[in-house]
Design a protein around this motif. Structure first.
Motif, PDB file in Angstrom:
ATOM      1  N   ARG A 351      38.120  42.536  29.537  1.00 43.02           N
ATOM      2  CA  ARG A 351      38.654  41.591  30.517  1.00 43.02           C
ATOM      3  C   ARG A 351      37.884  41.677  31.819  1.00 43.02           C
ATOM      4  O   ARG A 351      37.482  42.756  32.233  1.00 43.02           O
ATOM      5  CB  ARG A 351      40.119  41.904  30.805  1.00 43.02           C
ATOM      6  CG  ARG A 351      41.044  41.424  29.723  1.00 43.02           C
ATOM      7  CD  ARG A 351      42.469  41.373  30.239  1.00 43.02           C
ATOM      8  NE  ARG A 351      43.328  40.722  29.249  1.00 43.02           N
ATOM      9  CZ  ARG A 351      44.445  40.079  29.564  1.00 43.02           C
ATOM     10  NH1 ARG A 351      44.831  39.993  30.819  1.00 43.02           N
ATOM     11  NH2 ARG A 351      45.175  39.521  28.637  1.00 43.02           N
ATOM     12  N   ASP A 467      39.573  36.520  34.301  1.00 43.00           N
ATOM     13  CA  ASP A 467      40.406  36.295  33.124  1.00 43.00           C
ATOM     14  C   ASP A 467      41.838  36.040  33.545  1.00 43.00           C
ATOM     15  O   ASP A 467      42.440  36.847  34.244  1.00 43.00           O
ATOM     16  CB  ASP A 467      40.365  37.530  32.210  1.00 43.00           C
ATOM     17  CG  ASP A 467      39.105  37.530  31.372  1.00 43.00           C
ATOM     18  OD1 ASP A 467      38.583  36.431  31.127  1.00 43.00           O
ATOM     19  OD2 ASP A 467      38.652  38.602  30.963  1.00 43.00           O
ATOM     20  N   TYR A 476      38.664  32.823  30.602  1.00 42.10           N
ATOM     21  CA  TYR A 476      37.865  33.131  31.774  1.00 42.10           C
ATOM     22  C   TYR A 476      37.724  31.821  32.509  1.00 42.10           C
ATOM     23  O   TYR A 476      37.149  30.863  31.991  1.00 42.10           O
ATOM     24  CB  TYR A 476      36.508  33.655  31.305  1.00 42.10           C
ATOM     25  CG  TYR A 476      35.636  34.075  32.452  1.00 42.10           C
ATOM     26  CD1 TYR A 476      35.986  35.186  33.219  1.00 42.10           C
ATOM     27  CD2 TYR A 476      34.485  33.380  32.777  1.00 42.10           C
ATOM     28  CE1 TYR A 476      35.204  35.582  34.281  1.00 42.10           C
ATOM     29  CE2 TYR A 476      33.696  33.779  33.833  1.00 42.10           C
ATOM     30  CZ  TYR A 476      34.062  34.869  34.586  1.00 42.10           C
ATOM     31  OH  TYR A 476      33.291  35.265  35.645  1.00 42.10           O
TER      32      TYR A 476
END
Length: 538
Positions: A351, A467, A476
């Motif tokens: 992430r 994210d 994203y």
């Protein structure tokens, strides 16, 4: 009187050389004190000089490829320390500085002081002596033991090489440990999985099922301070009676957990400690004072084999994770950005935390999409959009852009994140021109049953990029007013053109491609926005 030894590693073989003179030369000439007939080693490569006060210095003799100590190139003579790694060409030498006087007294103390039966050993020395099992006045039987153990270790090594999961590695170790070391009740494998110095308990086992109840799953039976010491200092610890050992008297866990005897060795591969192999026994094993050294060295040798398997597993695991991350990122980013993201390693869980960035955002929309979709089948529409997006994305990626998402017939992309790009406005307008030109070319080659046109709008400014989403689905994306304005501007764009905001216009190095179109008011924005449009008619 300290001694200096060098361990030479060449492929799978290793040999130990003593530095036995005050000026010791190393190179590819047979007359060097250490003759290294290998690629990358110069004829007179380096020399080790002992100074009057007993310090050893190494210096490069003007070799072609240079001499490195611990990954740093030598520019002037440098003192050698125990554990240093010296590279000459492709050959690595590990430095051992041994102080025999110290070693003897240590061993004496440990054996005399039976009240405190703790052995702390330097791993390197231990692993060199483990093969010589004939510690007891050269009894013959021990020679056989040595050979038997060697054969066994070769087999263990083979089995460990075949093990690909941590479970498989551990089950090999467990079998061997419980077979050889009668005194051990429990065994644990701790690994620094994320390479940040935090040992995680990976697996644990007891000798027999009846003892299973003593294996708290949280690993609370393990002495963390002993493990940490072993890990940080690369020492081997064996304590035959932790209750009587002052060093651990302050440690509550040792007393409460009823740990009487502990053996812990670092898993270290080449130069990096990857974890700790830990074992304990409930009995106060008096025999550790007698056989301790040998058991410990066997345990330690085993740990060395385990280390390389663990290292391999960690590597494979990291590659697998990278692969997952790479797949995810390649849908959004140009390959160069993906590479950068992975090498920066900001992605523990794949992430990217949202952060404020200066970006240019681009919306590209297919003109007359509604009309088109009423005339053809859904499958044909999907086909058309797939082909069109595929082509347009080439331009976004060519200028280092990031695909945010597709919204129906619209492509949303941005420039300037996740890697900052000072010229993001320049890149975005270049990508827009590339898209328009490419589409004209496609139309000339009858890309579709009728010519297609795009509308493109670009705006620049601050946005939050990262994210965003739920645990099920993350995307994203870029958020904020900068993005909303770009989306609204698309409405005033003539078909087949690109419009940009004044902010973007002011950031361009060659704004001559754009002309002022007028000032517009947009919904939700309480000021007039000056808009520019493309002048070049492709």
């Amino acid at each position: 009187m300290t001694e200096l030894k060098l361990r030479l590693q060449d492929g799978d073989t290793e040999s130990v050389v003593s530095v036995d003179r005050d000026v010791f030369t190393i190179g590819r000439l047979p007359e060097c004190n250490l003759y290294l007939p290998f690629g990358g080693v110069s004829r007179n490569h380096a020399k080790i000089v002992k100074t009057a006060d007993g310090v050893w210095n190494i210096e490069d003799m003007g070799s072609k490829n240079g001499t490195q100590v611990n990954e740093r190139i030598l520019t002037k003579p440098q003192q050698l320390h125990h554990g240093d790694i010296v590279w000459l060409g492709n050959v690595s030498l590990m430095v051992f500085i041994i102080d025999p006087a110290k070693q003897l007294t240590n061993q004496q103390n440990e054996i005399d002081n039976s009240e405190q039966k703790t052995i702390l050993r330097n791993v390197q020395q231990l692993q060199q002596q483990w093969i010589a099992a004939d510690s007891k006045d050269g009894e013959v039987s021990n020679k056989d033991t040595t050979i038997a153990r060697l054969k066994d270790l070769v087999n263990i090594a083979k089995n460990l090489c075949a093990a690909t999961s941590i479970e498989a590695i551990f089950s090999q170790v467990q079998e061997v440990v419980f077979r050889y070391l009668d005194s051990i009740d429990r065994l644990a494998l701790l690994i620094d999985v994320s390479s940040n110095g935090n040992l995680e308990l990976m697996n644990a086992a007891t000798r027999n099922a009846a003892q299973q109840q003593y294996l708290a799953p949280d690993g609370s039976w393990i002495s963390r301070s002993i493990c940490q010491k072993v890990f940080d200092e690369q020492v081997v610890i064996q304590s035959a009676d932790t209750h009587k050992d002052e060093r651990f008297s302050s440690e509550h866990s040792v007393l409460v957990k009823g740990i009487r005897s502990v053996m812990a060795v670092p898993l270290w591969d080449e130069n990096k400690v990857v974890g700790v192999l830990y074992a304990d026994a409930h009995l106060s094993s008096y025999h550790w004072a007698n056989e301790g050294e040998e058991e410990l060295s066997f345990f330690s040798a085993l740990a060395n084999l385990v280390a390389s398997s663990v290292q391999r597993w960690l590597l494979l695991d990291r590659l697998k994770q990278e692969e997952v991350i790479r797949h995810r990122l390649e849908r959004y980013h140009s390959p160069a950005v993906v590479q950068q993201l992975i090498s920066v390693g900001r992605l523990p869980d794949g992430r990217l935390p949202p952060e404020e960035s200066e970006i240019s955002i681009l919306f590209a929309d297919l003109v007359g999409f509604t009309a088109i979709s009423e005339r053809v089948t859904p499958t044909a529409i999907a086909q058309l959009l797939n082909n069109l997006f595929e082509e347009m994305l080439q331009e976004v990626f060519a200028y280092g852009g990031t695909l945010d998402k597709y919204i129906g017939d619209c492509i949303m992309a941005f420039f300037g994140a996740p890697e900052p790009q000072a010229d993001h406005a320049q890149r975005a307008t270049a990508a827009a021109k590339g898209m328009l030109t490419r589409l004209e070319r496609l139309n000339m080659n009858s890309f579709w049953q009728e010519p297609l046109q795009l509308r493109i709008a670009i705006n620049s400014g601050k946005a939050v990029v990262g994210d965003v989403g739920s645990s099920q689905r993350v995307e994203y994306t870029a958020l904020g007013g900068t993005i909303n304005l770009a989306a609204r501007m698309e409405a005033v764009c003539p078909p087949g053109e690109c419009v940009i905001s004044e902010v973007t216009y002011n950031m361009l190095s060659q704004p001559s491609d754009f002309q002022e179109m007028g000032s517009y008011s947009f919904k939700g924005i309480n000021r007039l926005i000056k808009v520019y449009q493309t002048t070049m008619h492709h």
